[in-house]
Scaffold this motif. Structure first.
Motif, PDB file in Angstrom:
ATOM      1  N   LYS A   7       0.794  -1.227   0.000  1.00  0.00           N
ATOM      2  CA  LYS A   7       0.000   0.000   0.000  1.00  0.00           C
ATOM      3  C   LYS A   7       0.827   1.277   0.000  1.00  0.00           C
ATOM      4  CE  LYS A   7      -3.688  -2.325   2.462  1.00  0.00           C
ATOM      5  NZ  LYS A   7      -4.422  -2.429   3.720  1.00  0.00           N
ATOM      6  N   SER A   8       2.137   1.158   0.104  1.00  0.00           N
ATOM      7  CA  SER A   8       2.962   2.369   0.139  1.00  0.00           C
ATOM      8  C   SER A   8       4.273   2.124  -0.597  1.00  0.00           C
ATOM      9  CB  SER A   8       3.254   2.776   1.579  1.00  0.00           C
ATOM     10  OG  SER A   8       4.128   1.835   2.191  1.00  0.00           O
ATOM     11  N   GLU A   9       4.956   3.223  -0.902  1.00  0.00           N
ATOM     12  CA  GLU A   9       6.263   3.136  -1.555  1.00  0.00           C
ATOM     13  C   GLU A   9       7.252   2.385  -0.672  1.00  0.00           C
ATOM     14  OE1 GLU A   9       9.228   3.586  -4.426  1.00  0.00           O
ATOM     15  OE2 GLU A   9       7.080   3.939  -4.627  1.00  0.00           O
ATOM     16  N   LYS A  10       7.177   2.609   0.628  1.00  0.00           N
ATOM     17  CA  LYS A  10       8.082   1.930   1.569  1.00  0.00           C
ATOM     18  C   LYS A  10       7.841   0.419   1.546  1.00  0.00           C
ATOM     19  CE  LYS A  10       9.539   1.887   6.377  1.00  0.00           C
ATOM     20  NZ  LYS A  10       9.372   2.426   7.717  1.00  0.00           N
ATOM     21  N   GLU A  11       6.580   0.008   1.569  1.00  0.00           N
ATOM     22  CA  GLU A  11       6.257  -1.421   1.503  1.00  0.00           C
ATOM     23  C   GLU A  11       6.691  -2.005   0.153  1.00  0.00           C
ATOM     24  OE1 GLU A  11       2.074  -1.691   2.282  1.00  0.00           O
ATOM     25  OE2 GLU A  11       2.329  -1.381   4.436  1.00  0.00           O
ATOM     26  N   TYR A  12       6.529  -1.225  -0.901  1.00  0.00           N
ATOM     27  CA  TYR A  12       6.936  -1.650  -2.238  1.00  0.00           C
ATOM     28  C   TYR A  12       8.442  -1.898  -2.282  1.00  0.00           C
ATOM     29  CZ  TYR A  12       8.000  -1.075  -7.246  1.00  0.00           C
ATOM     30  OH  TYR A  12       8.483  -1.232  -8.521  1.00  0.00           O
ATOM     31  N   GLN A  13       9.229  -0.956  -1.748  1.00  0.00           N
ATOM     32  CA  GLN A  13      10.685  -1.115  -1.731  1.00  0.00           C
ATOM     33  C   GLN A  13      11.099  -2.325  -0.893  1.00  0.00           C
ATOM     34  OE1 GLN A  13      12.876   0.428  -3.643  1.00  0.00           O
ATOM     35  NE2 GLN A  13      11.219   1.635  -4.536  1.00  0.00           N
ATOM     36  N   SER A  14      10.426  -2.528   0.234  1.00  0.00           N
ATOM     37  CA  SER A  14      10.719  -3.692   1.077  1.00  0.00           C
ATOM     38  C   SER A  14      10.409  -4.996   0.347  1.00  0.00           C
ATOM     39  CB  SER A  14       9.911  -3.630   2.375  1.00  0.00           C
ATOM     40  OG  SER A  14      10.325  -2.555   3.165  1.00  0.00           O
ATOM     41  N   ALA A  15       9.298  -5.000  -0.371  1.00  0.00           N
ATOM     42  CA  ALA A  15       8.920  -6.194  -1.127  1.00  0.00           C
ATOM     43  C   ALA A  15       9.941  -6.488  -2.226  1.00  0.00           C
ATOM     44  CB  ALA A  15       7.518  -6.026  -1.714  1.00  0.00           C
ATOM     45  N   LEU A  16      10.409  -5.440  -2.910  1.00  0.00           N
ATOM     46  CA  LEU A  16      11.431  -5.629  -3.941  1.00  0.00           C
ATOM     47  C   LEU A  16      12.720  -6.197  -3.349  1.00  0.00           C
ATOM     48  CD1 LEU A  16      11.052  -2.373  -6.090  1.00  0.00           C
ATOM     49  CD2 LEU A  16      10.433  -4.706  -6.759  1.00  0.00           C
ATOM     50  N   GLU A  17      13.114  -5.684  -2.191  1.00  0.00           N
ATOM     51  CA  GLU A  17      14.336  -6.182  -1.532  1.00  0.00           C
ATOM     52  C   GLU A  17      14.180  -7.641  -1.140  1.00  0.00           C
ATOM     53  OE1 GLU A  17      15.267  -3.547   1.706  1.00  0.00           O
ATOM     54  OE2 GLU A  17      15.394  -1.815   0.363  1.00  0.00           O
ATOM     55  N   ARG A  18      13.007  -8.003  -0.592  1.00  0.00           N
ATOM     56  CA  ARG A  18      12.772  -9.382  -0.195  1.00  0.00           C
ATOM     57  C   ARG A  18      12.738 -10.302  -1.422  1.00  0.00           C
ATOM     58  NH1 ARG A  18      13.978 -13.478   2.716  1.00  0.00           N
ATOM     59  NH2 ARG A  18      12.282 -14.934   3.052  1.00  0.00           N
ATOM     60  N   LEU A  19      12.100  -9.858  -2.487  1.00  0.00           N
ATOM     61  CA  LEU A  19      12.062 -10.663  -3.699  1.00  0.00           C
ATOM     62  C   LEU A  19      13.466 -10.874  -4.249  1.00  0.00           C
ATOM     63  CD1 LEU A  19      10.358 -12.172  -5.766  1.00  0.00           C
ATOM     64  CD2 LEU A  19      10.116 -10.031  -7.023  1.00  0.00           C
ATOM     65  N   ASP A  20      14.306  -9.862  -4.151  1.00  0.00           N
ATOM     66  CA  ASP A  20      15.694  -9.994  -4.586  1.00  0.00           C
ATOM     67  C   ASP A  20      16.401 -11.082  -3.778  1.00  0.00           C
ATOM     68  OD1 ASP A  20      17.922  -9.139  -6.221  1.00  0.00           O
ATOM     69  OD2 ASP A  20      18.747  -8.249  -4.390  1.00  0.00           O
ATOM     70  N   GLN A  21      16.132 -11.138  -2.476  1.00  0.00           N
ATOM     71  CA  GLN A  21      16.735 -12.159  -1.620  1.00  0.00           C
ATOM     72  C   GLN A  21      16.251 -13.559  -1.995  1.00  0.00           C
ATOM     73  OE1 GLN A  21      15.473 -10.894   2.261  1.00  0.00           O
ATOM     74  NE2 GLN A  21      16.965  -9.224   2.376  1.00  0.00           N
ATOM     75  N   LEU A  22      15.006 -13.648  -2.459  1.00  0.00           N
ATOM     76  CA  LEU A  22      14.398 -14.943  -2.779  1.00  0.00           C
ATOM     77  C   LEU A  22      14.524 -15.325  -4.247  1.00  0.00           C
ATOM     78  CD1 LEU A  22      11.071 -14.388  -0.813  1.00  0.00           C
ATOM     79  CD2 LEU A  22      12.971 -15.863  -0.122  1.00  0.00           C
ATOM     80  N   PHE A  23      15.230 -14.515  -5.019  1.00  0.00           N
ATOM     81  CA  PHE A  23      15.241 -14.663  -6.475  1.00  0.00           C
ATOM     82  C   PHE A  23      15.584 -16.082  -6.932  1.00  0.00           C
ATOM     83  CE2 PHE A  23      16.969 -14.183 -10.772  1.00  0.00           C
ATOM     84  CZ  PHE A  23      15.883 -13.566 -11.374  1.00  0.00           C
ATOM     85  N   ASN A  24      16.514 -16.744  -6.302  1.00  0.00           N
ATOM     86  CA  ASN A  24      16.945 -18.076  -6.730  1.00  0.00           C
ATOM     87  C   ASN A  24      16.310 -19.201  -5.920  1.00  0.00           C
ATOM     88  OD1 ASN A  24      18.711 -17.300  -8.863  1.00  0.00           O
ATOM     89  ND2 ASN A  24      20.173 -16.604  -7.327  1.00  0.00           N
ATOM     90  N   ALA A  25      15.205 -18.894  -5.225  1.00  0.00           N
ATOM     91  CA  ALA A  25      14.527 -19.928  -4.437  1.00  0.00           C
ATOM     92  C   ALA A  25      13.978 -21.012  -5.366  1.00  0.00           C
ATOM     93  CB  ALA A  25      13.400 -19.301  -3.624  1.00  0.00           C
ATOM     94  N   LYS A  26      14.048 -22.236  -4.915  1.00  0.00           N
ATOM     95  CA  LYS A  26      13.570 -23.361  -5.720  1.00  0.00           C
ATOM     96  C   LYS A  26      12.042 -23.386  -5.738  1.00  0.00           C
ATOM     97  CE  LYS A  26      17.543 -26.378  -5.042  1.00  0.00           C
ATOM     98  NZ  LYS A  26      18.264 -25.911  -6.156  1.00  0.00           N
ATOM     99  N   ILE A  27      11.488 -23.714  -6.893  1.00  0.00           N
ATOM    100  CA  ILE A  27      10.041 -23.822  -7.063  1.00  0.00           C
ATOM    101  C   ILE A  27       9.514 -24.930  -6.158  1.00  0.00           C
ATOM    102  CG2 ILE A  27       8.216 -24.424  -8.709  1.00  0.00           C
ATOM    103  CD1 ILE A  27      10.014 -23.210 -10.894  1.00  0.00           C
ATOM    104  N   GLY A  28       8.387 -24.660  -5.516  1.00  0.00           N
ATOM    105  CA  GLY A  28       7.759 -25.664  -4.665  1.00  0.00           C
ATOM    106  C   GLY A  28       8.198 -25.611  -3.211  1.00  0.00           C
ATOM    107  N   THR A  29       9.211 -24.801  -2.926  1.00  0.00           N
ATOM    108  CA  THR A  29       9.633 -24.643  -1.537  1.00  0.00           C
ATOM    109  C   THR A  29       8.857 -23.486  -0.919  1.00  0.00           C
ATOM    110  OG1 THR A  29      11.391 -23.072  -2.071  1.00  0.00           O
ATOM    111  CG2 THR A  29      11.969 -25.421  -2.112  1.00  0.00           C
ATOM    112  N   GLU A  30       8.935 -23.360   0.398  1.00  0.00           N
ATOM    113  CA  GLU A  30       8.262 -22.255   1.070  1.00  0.00           C
ATOM    114  C   GLU A  30       8.787 -20.914   0.560  1.00  0.00           C
ATOM    115  OE1 GLU A  30       7.726 -20.548   5.579  1.00  0.00           O
ATOM    116  OE2 GLU A  30       7.788 -22.722   5.316  1.00  0.00           O
ATOM    117  N   GLU A  31      10.101 -20.818   0.375  1.00  0.00           N
ATOM    118  CA  GLU A  31      10.673 -19.572  -0.146  1.00  0.00           C
ATOM    119  C   GLU A  31      10.263 -19.337  -1.599  1.00  0.00           C
ATOM    120  OE1 GLU A  31      14.900 -19.781   0.670  1.00  0.00           O
ATOM    121  OE2 GLU A  31      14.604 -18.551   2.464  1.00  0.00           O
TER     122      GLU A  31
END
Length: 101
Positions: A7-31
């Motif tokens: 809902k906010s730019e701050k949440e958006y930036q946080s989501a982008l950072e988290r997605l970057d951390q999870l970028f190579n997560a294996k399909i089907g795992t919790e991550e």
């Protein structure tokens, strides 16, 4: 994982950072599932908050841009352009893959 609408730019930036951390997560795992959900939430936020204005309002798609520039599909110039564009894209993919080896 605690998915919620962005809902906010701050949440958006946080989501982008988290997605970057999870970028190579294996399909089907919790991550991997978390990455999928984040990607959907980010996409929805971007659709609702960022607009891209076309340089030419008459051009709605890349295909219509090619129609305008080279004529409808099947013309010699357009076919040559599409072949060169695809060859370039394939070359870029091969270059990226060779860098990962």
């Amino acid at each position: 994982m605690d998915p919620k609408l962005i809902k906010s730019e701050k949440e958006y930036q946080s989501a982008l950072e988290r997605l970057d951390q999870l970028f190579n997560a294996k399909i089907g795992t919790e991550e991997g599932d978390e990455a999928d959900v984040l990607a959907l939430l980010i996409d929805e936020y971007e659709k609702n908050n960022f607009s891209i204005q076309a340089i030419d309002e008459n051009i709605k798609t890349f295909s219509s841009h090619l129609d305008k520039r080279y004529g409808k599909g099947g013309s010699k110039d357009r076919t040559e352009f599409e072949i060169k564009a695809k060859a370039f894209a394939i070359g870029e993919i091969i270059k990226e893959e060779s860098l990962q080896i």
